[in-house]
Design an enzyme around this catalytic site. Structure first.
Site, PDB file in Angstrom:
ATOM      1  N   TYR A 147       0.840  -1.214   0.000  1.00  0.00           N
ATOM      2  CA  TYR A 147       0.000   0.000   0.000  1.00  0.00           C
ATOM      3  C   TYR A 147       0.872   1.260   0.000  1.00  0.00           C
ATOM      4  O   TYR A 147       0.642   2.197  -0.773  1.00  0.00           O
ATOM      5  CB  TYR A 147      -0.901  -0.042   1.240  1.00  0.00           C
ATOM      6  N   GLY A 178      -4.745  11.493   6.563  1.00  0.00           N
ATOM      7  CA  GLY A 178      -4.345  10.638   7.678  1.00  0.00           C
ATOM      8  C   GLY A 178      -5.454   9.618   7.873  1.00  0.00           C
ATOM      9  O   GLY A 178      -6.096   9.207   6.905  1.00  0.00           O
TER      10      GLY A 178
HETATM   11  N1  LIG Z   1      -9.870   5.812   5.128  1.00  0.00           N
HETATM   12  C1  LIG Z   1      -8.686   6.284   5.419  1.00  0.00           C
HETATM   13  O1  LIG Z   1      -8.327   6.503   6.594  1.00  0.00           O
HETATM   14  C2  LIG Z   1      -7.715   6.621   4.335  1.00  0.00           C
HETATM   15  C3  LIG Z   1      -6.500   7.221   4.701  1.00  0.00           C
HETATM   16  C4  LIG Z   1      -5.608   7.566   3.711  1.00  0.00           C
HETATM   17  C5  LIG Z   1      -5.913   7.329   2.393  1.00  0.00           C
HETATM   18  N2  LIG Z   1      -7.086   6.728   2.072  1.00  0.00           N
HETATM   19  C6  LIG Z   1      -7.353   6.498   0.652  1.00  0.00           C
HETATM   20  O2  LIG Z   1      -8.571   7.130   0.304  1.00  0.00           O
HETATM   21  C7  LIG Z   1      -9.214   6.397  -0.740  1.00  0.00           C
HETATM   22  C8  LIG Z   1     -10.635   6.055  -0.305  1.00  0.00           C
HETATM   23  O3  LIG Z   1     -10.579   5.295   0.890  1.00  0.00           O
HETATM   24  P1  LIG Z   1     -11.906   4.895   1.711  1.00  0.00           P
HETATM   25  O4  LIG Z   1     -11.472   4.619   3.090  1.00  0.00           O
HETATM   26  O5  LIG Z   1     -12.966   5.881   1.442  1.00  0.00           O
HETATM   27  O6  LIG Z   1     -12.254   3.497   1.010  1.00  0.00           O
HETATM   28  P2  LIG Z   1     -13.593   2.632   1.048  1.00  0.00           P
HETATM   29  O7  LIG Z   1     -14.573   3.184   2.024  1.00  0.00           O
HETATM   30  O8  LIG Z   1     -13.134   1.221   1.194  1.00  0.00           O
HETATM   31  O9  LIG Z   1     -14.204   2.850  -0.438  1.00  0.00           O
HETATM   32  C9  LIG Z   1     -13.440   2.458  -1.531  1.00  0.00           C
HETATM   33  C10 LIG Z   1     -14.137   2.842  -2.818  1.00  0.00           C
HETATM   34  O10 LIG Z   1     -13.270   2.459  -3.912  1.00  0.00           O
HETATM   35  C11 LIG Z   1     -13.962   1.550  -4.758  1.00  0.00           C
HETATM   36  N3  LIG Z   1     -13.017   0.582  -5.323  1.00  0.00           N
HETATM   37  C12 LIG Z   1     -12.200  -0.275  -4.677  1.00  0.00           C
HETATM   38  N4  LIG Z   1     -11.497  -1.024  -5.555  1.00  0.00           N
HETATM   39  C13 LIG Z   1     -11.891  -0.624  -6.798  1.00  0.00           C
HETATM   40  C14 LIG Z   1     -11.581  -1.038  -8.109  1.00  0.00           C
HETATM   41  N5  LIG Z   1     -10.685  -2.012  -8.359  1.00  0.00           N
HETATM   42  N6  LIG Z   1     -12.187  -0.415  -9.150  1.00  0.00           N
HETATM   43  C15 LIG Z   1     -13.089   0.573  -8.932  1.00  0.00           C
HETATM   44  N7  LIG Z   1     -13.432   1.006  -7.705  1.00  0.00           N
HETATM   45  C16 LIG Z   1     -12.850   0.411  -6.649  1.00  0.00           C
HETATM   46  C17 LIG Z   1     -15.019   0.900  -3.885  1.00  0.00           C
HETATM   47  O11 LIG Z   1     -16.073   0.342  -4.659  1.00  0.00           O
HETATM   48  P3  LIG Z   1     -17.091  -0.762  -4.002  1.00  0.00           P
HETATM   49  O12 LIG Z   1     -18.008   0.047  -3.123  1.00  0.00           O
HETATM   50  O13 LIG Z   1     -17.787  -1.360  -5.158  1.00  0.00           O
HETATM   51  O14 LIG Z   1     -16.252  -1.719  -3.228  1.00  0.00           O
HETATM   52  C18 LIG Z   1     -15.442   2.108  -3.040  1.00  0.00           C
HETATM   53  O15 LIG Z   1     -16.312   2.929  -3.794  1.00  0.00           O
HETATM   54  C19 LIG Z   1      -8.342   5.162  -0.980  1.00  0.00           C
HETATM   55  O16 LIG Z   1      -7.486   5.399  -2.079  1.00  0.00           O
HETATM   56  C20 LIG Z   1      -7.543   5.045   0.288  1.00  0.00           C
HETATM   57  O17 LIG Z   1      -6.322   4.384   0.071  1.00  0.00           O
HETATM   58  C21 LIG Z   1      -8.007   6.362   3.010  1.00  0.00           C
END
Ligand SMILES: NC(=O)c1ccc[n+]([C@@H]2O[C@H](COP(=O)([O-])OP(=O)(O)OC[C@H]3O[C@@H](n4cnc5c(N)ncnc54)[C@H](OP(=O)(O)O)[C@@H]3O)[C@@H](O)[C@H]2O)c1
Length: 240
Positions: A147, A178
């Site tokens: 990651y 974060g």
């Molecule tokens: N949450 C955190 O604390 C955090 C911190 C730093 C960075 N981030 C980054 O922020 C972004 C969003 O995170 P999140 O926590 O909001 O994630 P999340 O709640 O798990 O949602 C992920 C989203 O991405 C979609 N997705 C996953 N794999 C995919 C693929 N192969 N093709 C198309 N769509 C895909 C999912 O679709 P489905 O609904 O169909 O599964 C969902 O809409 C990510 O890049 C993550 O690495 C998150």
């Protein structure tokens, strides 16, 4: 006519907050998802934002999906490359499939999303790319070699795109969240979550809307001179 924004992974979590914020700013928004159709349908019903299903890890699917969005809403002016996954394991236990799945989705997925739209942005002389990276791409993280590699790679992508796009009116920037209260983070055991919160000087997880507000600014006309930059939104947990 209103500009069109594509938010990958825009149906849940941080992406959903971004999709809603951009709609509230007056953009036409298309949100993509991977497979959770139930959540995507509920999101569309709640917000009126059209959702599209494709796997960002697949170039041909992405290209076809983008063509459909452009047929429905017009040329894409703004891309928020947000879709991302984790497949955590300490390095000595990390399987090649865990490495590959994360690289294909989080890193190649950015290429697959931006590449088909890039020529049109160059021709039209306007574009906004925002990639959602992570604090763990900046500092590394135990059990996240895969990651962290993708999220650090995102920063290389935007710095390079910034140089290629600047003369064509295109900016490329990153937001490094974060720890944000989404399903991705709420899925970790409570004890681990409490330990994480203990490392955040602000004393809480971030809210998806706090990341969405960074994106709203970066895609605005006011942000034209901000290019190749990273906004860290992490409650003071890590300084670059
Ligand atoms: N949450 C955190 O604390 C955090 C911190 C730093 C960075 N981030 C980054 O922020 C972004 C969003 O995170 P999140 O926590 O909001 O994630 P999340 O709640 O798990 O949602 C992920 C989203 O991405 C979609 N997705 C996953 N794999 C995919 C693929 N192969 N093709 C198309 N769509 C895909 C999912 O679709 P489905 O609904 O169909 O599964 C969902 O809409 C990510 O890049 C993550 O690495 C998150």
């Amino acid at each position: 006519m209103a500009r069109t924004a594509l938010v990958t992974g825009g149906s849940r979590g941080i992406g959903a907050a971004i999709s809603k914020a951009l709609k509230a700013e007056g953009y036409q928004v298309a949100a993509t998802y991977a497979g959770n159709t139930e959540k995507a349908n509920a999101f569309s019903e709640e917000t009126g934002i059209k959702t599209y299903k494709w796997n960002v890890a697949d170039y041909d699917e992405s290209k076809a999906g983008i063509e459909q969005v452009e047929a429905d809403l017009g040329p894409i002016d703004i891309i928020v490359a947000n879709a991302g996954i984790t497949r955590d394991a300490p390095f000595h236990k990390m399987k090649p499939e865990q490495w590959k799945e994360v690289i294909d989705t989080n890193l190649t997925g950015v290429f697959n999303t931006v590449h088909p739209v890039w020529p049109g942005m160059r021709e039209r002389g306007f574009g906004r790319i925002v990639v959602i990276s992570s604090i763990n791409g900046q500092k590394g993280q135990f059990a996240q070699v895969n990651y962290a590699a993708t999220k650090a790679g995102d920063l290389g992508i935007i710095k390079s795109l910034a140089q290629e796009g600047a003369s064509k009116g295109i900016t490329a920037n990153a937001v490094c969240p974060g720890y944000i209260a989404t399903e991705m983070v709420m899925a970790v055991p409570e004890k681990v979550r409490e330990a994480i919160i203990g490392q955040i000087p602000t004393g809480r997880l971030g809210e998806p809307e706090e990341i969405a507000r960074c994106v709203s600014f970066l895609v605005s006309d006011d942000a034209q001179f901000i290019n190749g930059s990273t906004i860290s939104a992490n409650g003071g947990q890590f300084f670059v």
